[in-house]
Motif scaffolding. Sequence first.
Motif, PDB file in Angstrom:
ATOM      1  N   ALA A  23       4.126   5.702  -5.471  1.00 30.81           N
ATOM      2  CA  ALA A  23       4.153   5.684  -6.938  1.00 30.81           C
ATOM      3  C   ALA A  23       3.055   6.568  -7.501  1.00 30.81           C
ATOM      4  O   ALA A  23       3.243   7.247  -8.518  1.00 30.81           O
ATOM      5  CB  ALA A  23       3.977   4.248  -7.436  1.00 30.81           C
ATOM      6  N   LEU A  24       1.919   6.577  -6.839  1.00 32.46           N
ATOM      7  CA  LEU A  24       0.786   7.371  -7.311  1.00 32.46           C
ATOM      8  C   LEU A  24       1.077   8.867  -7.252  1.00 32.46           C
ATOM      9  O   LEU A  24       0.673   9.626  -8.135  1.00 32.46           O
ATOM     10  CB  LEU A  24      -0.448   7.044  -6.459  1.00 32.46           C
ATOM     11  CG  LEU A  24      -1.771   7.685  -6.849  1.00 32.46           C
ATOM     12  CD1 LEU A  24      -2.122   7.386  -8.293  1.00 32.46           C
ATOM     13  CD2 LEU A  24      -2.881   7.182  -5.931  1.00 32.46           C
ATOM     14  N   THR A  34       0.825  -1.214   0.000  1.00 31.94           N
ATOM     15  CA  THR A  34       0.000   0.000   0.000  1.00 31.94           C
ATOM     16  C   THR A  34       0.856   1.259   0.000  1.00 31.94           C
ATOM     17  O   THR A  34       0.590   2.199  -0.750  1.00 31.94           O
ATOM     18  CB  THR A  34      -0.937   0.011   1.218  1.00 31.94           C
ATOM     19  OG1 THR A  34      -0.164  -0.184   2.407  1.00 31.94           O
ATOM     20  CG2 THR A  34      -1.976  -1.079   1.126  1.00 31.94           C
ATOM     21  N   VAL A  35       1.877   1.271   0.824  1.00 26.46           N
ATOM     22  CA  VAL A  35       2.733   2.461   0.899  1.00 26.46           C
ATOM     23  C   VAL A  35       3.466   2.679  -0.427  1.00 26.46           C
ATOM     24  O   VAL A  35       3.530   3.799  -0.943  1.00 26.46           O
ATOM     25  CB  VAL A  35       3.732   2.346   2.067  1.00 26.46           C
ATOM     26  CG1 VAL A  35       4.733   3.505   2.047  1.00 26.46           C
ATOM     27  CG2 VAL A  35       2.986   2.316   3.394  1.00 26.46           C
ATOM     28  N   GLY A  36       4.008   1.595  -0.980  1.00 24.00           N
ATOM     29  CA  GLY A  36       4.715   1.721  -2.264  1.00 24.00           C
ATOM     30  C   GLY A  36       3.802   2.205  -3.374  1.00 24.00           C
ATOM     31  O   GLY A  36       4.190   3.051  -4.197  1.00 24.00           O
ATOM     32  N   ALA A  37       2.564   1.690  -3.397  1.00 23.63           N
ATOM     33  CA  ALA A  37       1.616   2.108  -4.427  1.00 23.63           C
ATOM     34  C   ALA A  37       1.239   3.574  -4.270  1.00 23.63           C
ATOM     35  O   ALA A  37       1.115   4.315  -5.252  1.00 23.63           O
ATOM     36  CB  ALA A  37       0.364   1.236  -4.367  1.00 23.63           C
ATOM     37  N   LEU A  42      11.091   3.432   0.791  1.00 24.58           N
ATOM     38  CA  LEU A  42      10.520   3.286  -0.551  1.00 24.58           C
ATOM     39  C   LEU A  42      10.606   4.572  -1.380  1.00 24.58           C
ATOM     40  O   LEU A  42       9.900   4.722  -2.384  1.00 24.58           O
ATOM     41  CB  LEU A  42       9.057   2.829  -0.444  1.00 24.58           C
ATOM     42  CG  LEU A  42       8.862   1.434   0.164  1.00 24.58           C
ATOM     43  CD1 LEU A  42       7.390   1.156   0.423  1.00 24.58           C
ATOM     44  CD2 LEU A  42       9.448   0.363  -0.744  1.00 24.58           C
ATOM     45  N   GLY A  43      11.456   5.496  -0.968  1.00 26.54           N
ATOM     46  CA  GLY A  43      11.702   6.698  -1.780  1.00 26.54           C
ATOM     47  C   GLY A  43      10.697   7.808  -1.572  1.00 26.54           C
ATOM     48  O   GLY A  43      10.464   8.626  -2.465  1.00 26.54           O
ATOM     49  N   GLY A  44      10.107   7.882  -0.375  1.00 21.59           N
ATOM     50  CA  GLY A  44       9.080   8.879  -0.106  1.00 21.59           C
ATOM     51  C   GLY A  44       9.582  10.308  -0.080  1.00 21.59           C
ATOM     52  O   GLY A  44       8.842  11.229  -0.427  1.00 21.59           O
ATOM     53  N   VAL A  45      10.836  10.526   0.322  1.00 21.92           N
ATOM     54  CA  VAL A  45      11.361  11.902   0.419  1.00 21.92           C
ATOM     55  C   VAL A  45      11.367  12.568  -0.953  1.00 21.92           C
ATOM     56  O   VAL A  45      10.862  13.688  -1.134  1.00 21.92           O
ATOM     57  CB  VAL A  45      12.777  11.901   1.027  1.00 21.92           C
ATOM     58  CG1 VAL A  45      13.379  13.310   0.984  1.00 21.92           C
ATOM     59  CG2 VAL A  45      12.742  11.387   2.460  1.00 21.92           C
TER      60      VAL A  45
END
Length: 885
Positions: A543-544, A537-540, A576-579
């Motif tokens: 990505a969104l 869910t977090v990765g999606a 997961l690259g959120g920054v």
Amino acid sequence: ESRVSLLLKYTKPKYPSVQLSAAETFFYLAFDKSAGKVLRSDPSLVAMIQMARSEDDKIQKFGALALSRLAFTGGDVSTKIAEKGGLRILIKFGYSKNREWQAQAALALQGVALNHSIQDQLVNEGGIQLLEKLSRSNDEEVKMNAKRSMSNFYATLILTNLAIHASYSQDSTPKAVDAIIINKFFEKFREEDRSVNVLRVCLLAFSNFNREISNMKVFLRQSGMTEICELIDPEQPKTFESEEMKIFKKEIIKTAILCIENGAIDDEVCKNMIQGFSTIPNLLKISSFEFEKDPEILVAGCSALEKLCKSSKALAQKRIIDEKGLDVLLDLLNRSTEVKIAAAKVLSALATNRQYCVRIIQENALAGLLMMLSSEDEEVVTPSVDVLSQLCLAPENHHIITQKITCSALAELFRIYEHSVPIKISAAEMIMRVAEKDSKFGFHTKVFENKELLQALVNMLRATDKEQLTSAKCLSTLVAFNKIREKVKDKEMNVIDSLSTILKSSNQDVREAAAELLSSLVDMGDGAKQEVINATTVGALIALTDAGDSSKLARAAEALAQIANSYEGKQLITDLGGVAAMKKLGASQNTIAVKSSLKVMKALSALAKNQITIAEEALDWILETLKNNSVDEEVTELALEIIANLAINAQNKAKIEQAGGREILNQIASQSTPMAPFAQKAIRNMESSKRLSELSAGSSNFLMRRTLKANDVKGILRLLQDNADKENSGVEREISRVLGSVAENADNVNMVLQEKGVSAISQLVKSPDLEVQKYVCQAIAKFSLHDKARAALTDEGITESVCRLVSQKPFENNFEKIPPENQIEILTALANLCSSTEKPKNALKILRCGFLPVLVNVISNDKFDDQVKYQAAIILSSMNYVPDD
């Protein structure tokens, strides 16, 4: 059919006494429209052809006349007649010297001439030569029939020889046709002595030409709509005065209506069709006059009205309402199945306009629609649900509709029609519209508090893109209400599993809707948060936020902002690259997107491991946001909170000063605004970071060689005191880390005890921040290695405070949710507290806190790390020292 079959027995020559009567009966039946359908069967056609070949003149006459009558209707029957040798008989019949027979043969060939598949046969067998001869007859009826047959022949030839078969077929792709061809048809259409069949050919051609916009414009320029409106006007009885016109009346009117329906291509054309013509009034009249019992005409009329409403909404809708069309449509809801379906579709097209939604309800349409809703026929239910859904566009209707529809009825609807996508989508849209907040009309959601109904909506999340989109939007609206939220929250619903799947959908609209629903679910309490927070869910969601227009995807950032409130969520978003994703989203011009990205960044910047990364990747953007924002206080507050979190790190402090951040903070702090305290906090953290950095410089090895001065210890404790009640977890974390380093040196431990530092540890261990908890437990474990410190910690109640970090019963389940690095630090602290002289006392405290099940669970569960199990075993071994009493 059974009587005709019986009659066929008496057409055989072996019954000469009754063969003539049978032939005569066939002749009269051929004039009857319903009987004519039965006579088109192969046995009947063969019988008529045989009688037309009879040696008896009278039998021959009636057989040929019956055959000619059927041939006149054209279409498939003319092909069958030709295939069975009947065409040759009709042509021979026309060469008779009998004027009546000549007239009937010429009339029959009118239908034959329209069938392009047998035109070659008509020519080869001498049909055209016959017609040319008869067109010069002195008998007016013979001459007129022959000319009309020739006209039909050449009209059909236009269609074939000009190679426009594709435009002539309803199933083909519409094509632009040369205006000359359309004008040729108008010439034939307007001939004074045109035959009925020429009229039929021309109308059919027009209906197909009109599907293409350039053709339709030629049709309008030729004033074709005026003549079409005359044809469908039931108040113009002269149109169908002749016997021939009466026979094909229904077909002609249906084809004329089709010309209108196919021509409703776009808004501009529709305006031309509606303005200045009686198109809509005449379509409505059809339902009130002699055709009211003919469902085919009524369905055709409704279909045209629906198309006009869809192509030119406002104008067509207003004209229907002004012409009292609602009365007509509501009456049609009580007719046959196919008619009520067609009428419901027109009501649905009208209901797209909110003001007409209220009118439709006021006109008592609800009773008829609810009756359709209870039908077992899917074709009947589909348009009724669609209309009810459209009617819910007007909040004034919500209360009326929800009073009449029960939640169990809706649940049953989903159950019965679980394979019908249109019904489920319309029903979900209706629910969503009723559930939407309206300050004037309130909420009407009680009808939807049904577990079976909600489960049906959740099940749609596992279906087609369209179902996923609609159900996600619907559920997002519903979960705003507490009772519904609790039902959706139930694990049996499997909402999160479904969302985990559709968040990967290739359809962007579906992903957005899923993110919106996920955002609503995240805010439903800790239980829901734990289910939501996983790599999928977090990765999606991340990505969104990077998938397209950030203004549309701000909802995904809102979901991430909720998730980032948890420690695990922070870790996942970072990993997961959120920054980078938040920086990109925050650079948009959309305020919601900027706020959401800043909320996520604020949460991420609270983690020590993220601070250097965020400063490197996003500091310039955050300062730019702070500098340029002069309106939205929430944006300013969030940016200041991020700067405060980053500033506690000495390396970041230097970067902030180099980027001009100190000047911006000083300016905000000096103003009498609500933002000043946040700027002051950031400045205070910058000042604290230098001192904390000096105290923890290098590593614990450095401090082991160095004894702190009393002022150093006082400085540490003063920093903590200064930041008390200021929710400054960054400072608390760094102080906890420093205390852990300080405890490496026995002299420093004594200094801390002298300065009443145990109270500071007691304050820190109560922090809700997981990083603070981790580092303070590290410090407690190190202090507990010293006898005097261990005793002081025990007396201060630190053992109980550490146990309370696993704050909810059952403890063993809650312990599993704690990050692994915190698990080891908590158990190590407790294990060290249970050593030596304090063993019995602290072991008893651990027992009384109800912590024993945690320890048993840890050593018997393979999911825990060996180091965690080892510390749990040490604590369990101390239980042997608890007094028996």
